[in-house]
Design a protein around this motif. Structure first.
Motif, mmCIF file in Angstrom:
data_model
loop_
_atom_site.group_PDB
_atom_site.id
_atom_site.type_symbol
_atom_site.label_atom_id
_atom_site.label_comp_id
_atom_site.label_asym_id
_atom_site.label_seq_id
_atom_site.Cartn_x
_atom_site.Cartn_y
_atom_site.Cartn_z
ATOM 1 N N GLY A 108 0.798 -1.223 0.000
ATOM 2 C CA GLY A 108 0.000 0.000 0.000
ATOM 3 C C GLY A 108 0.830 1.272 0.000
ATOM 4 O O GLY A 108 0.305 2.372 0.229
ATOM 5 N N THR A 111 0.108 3.820 -2.982
ATOM 6 C CA THR A 111 -1.175 4.491 -2.724
ATOM 7 C C THR A 111 -1.000 5.545 -1.634
ATOM 8 O O THR A 111 -1.507 6.674 -1.765
ATOM 9 N N GLU A 112 -0.270 5.190 -0.576
ATOM 10 C CA GLU A 112 -0.053 6.145 0.525
ATOM 11 C C GLU A 112 0.723 7.373 0.035
ATOM 12 O O GLU A 112 0.380 8.516 0.374
ATOM 13 N N LEU A 114 0.885 8.495 -3.073
ATOM 14 C CA LEU A 114 0.031 9.255 -4.002
ATOM 15 C C LEU A 114 -1.003 10.064 -3.231
ATOM 16 O O LEU A 114 -1.221 11.249 -3.528
ATOM 17 N N GLU A 115 -1.607 9.469 -2.243
ATOM 18 C CA GLU A 115 -2.623 10.202 -1.466
ATOM 19 C C GLU A 115 -1.997 11.409 -0.765
ATOM 20 O O GLU A 115 -2.600 12.488 -0.720
ATOM 21 N N SER A 141 -0.797 -0.371 -11.377
ATOM 22 C CA SER A 141 -0.760 1.089 -11.273
ATOM 23 C C SER A 141 -2.164 1.676 -11.453
ATOM 24 O O SER A 141 -2.522 2.660 -10.802
ATOM 25 N N ARG A 143 -4.807 0.309 -10.450
ATOM 26 C CA ARG A 143 -5.459 0.080 -9.144
ATOM 27 C C ARG A 143 -5.019 1.151 -8.132
ATOM 28 O O ARG A 143 -5.839 1.655 -7.373
ATOM 29 N N VAL A 144 -3.723 1.465 -8.119
ATOM 30 C CA VAL A 144 -3.214 2.520 -7.221
ATOM 31 C C VAL A 144 -3.962 3.824 -7.505
ATOM 32 O O VAL A 144 -4.449 4.500 -6.585
ATOM 33 N N GLU A 146 -6.858 4.276 -9.017
ATOM 34 C CA GLU A 146 -8.286 4.169 -8.656
ATOM 35 C C GLU A 146 -8.472 4.312 -7.150
ATOM 36 O O GLU A 146 -9.380 5.001 -6.687
ATOM 37 N N LYS A 147 -7.580 3.646 -6.374
ATOM 38 C CA LYS A 147 -7.713 3.706 -4.904
ATOM 39 C C LYS A 147 -7.548 5.145 -4.409
ATOM 40 O O LYS A 147 -8.138 5.526 -3.408
ATOM 41 N N ALA A 148 -6.725 5.936 -5.126
ATOM 42 C CA ALA A 148 -6.502 7.324 -4.712
ATOM 43 C C ALA A 148 -7.570 8.274 -5.258
ATOM 44 O O ALA A 148 -7.519 9.472 -4.986
#
Ligand SMILES: CC(C)(COP(=O)(O)OP(=O)(O)OC[C@H]1O[C@@H](n2cnc3c(N)ncnc32)[C@H](O)[C@@H]1OP(=O)(O)O)[C@@H](O)C(=O)NCCC(=O)NCCS
Length: 177
Positions: A108, A111-112, A114-115, A141, A143-144, A146-148
């Motif tokens: 994760g 994602t962390e 990017l957020e 990538s 998925r990363v 999208e999650k953000a």
């Protein structure tokens, strides 16, 4: 007037995003010399030498902070683990790109990072939108992103990947602050 710090530090739960320094070049080039990292980007060379890492640090130091911000991703235990950058290009909104070294995948951390960068882009860089793109053969990538909170625009763009030495297809995405 909006004053942009030249070397902001963004802190998240496990990470600090900070300006790259020459002493990062060896470590970054070690992680970046993995073909499976470089082949998912447009600009990273392969093989990736320490000289490439130093050139990267120098290029970042020469960036106009109003138009670009590039951070080393520093992990609380692992030290430098990758890079995340935001930069103005031909698109109306700046683009974000990133990579994480293979030993740190699947926790994760992209994602962390990017957020954290998105919060900074909205609050400090005062941007209302960002774009991104991932190669069609890089669903992780996607998925990363999208999650953000990024959404697919439907556009697929051709781009030349330096490491692959070949053309790629990039799925474009957008994020609204
Ligand atoms: C893509 C990359 C940034 C992911 O980093 P990471 O720290 O492992 O990412 P995260 O752990 O935050 O999230 C990865 C997500 O992708 C998913 N994923 C991994 N492999 C996948 C695959 N083959 N297909 C679909 N989803 C996949 C994971 O399950 C996870 O999603 P989840 O949390 O819903 O389970 C990293 O692998 C990397 O740097 N790759 C090389 C360079 C690159 O691709 N840069 C981005 C260019 S657009």
């Amino acid at each position: 007037m909006c004053v942009i710090e030249r070397t902001p530090v963004i802190e998240t739960r496990r990470l600090a995003l900070r300006a790259p320094e020459p002493r990062d070049a060896a470590r970054l080039s070690e992680l970046a010399s993995d073909y499976d990292v470089a082949k998912m980007t447009l600009r990273m060379p392969h093989p990736y030498q320490v000289a490439d890492g130093l050139a990267f640090v120098e290029a970042v130091q020469a960036q106009d902070p109003r138009r670009a911000a590039t951070f080393v991703i520093d992990h609380e235990d692992g030290g430098p683990i990758g890079v995340i950058g935001l930069f103005e290009d031909a698109d109306p909104a700046p683009e974000v790109g990133y990579w994480i070294g293979r030993p740190f995948w699947g926790r994760g951390l992209a994602t962390e990072a990017l957020e954290g960068a998105l919060v900074w882009a909205r609050k400090a860089w005062k941007r209302r939108a960002l774009t991104a793109g991932h190669f069609t053969d890089n669903p992780a990538s996607g998925r990363v992103l999208e999650k953000a909170g990024f959404l697919y625009t439907g556009e697929v763009r051709r781009g030349f990947s330096k490491a692959r030495g070949d053309w790629t297809r990039t799925r474009r995405m957008v994020w609204l602050a």
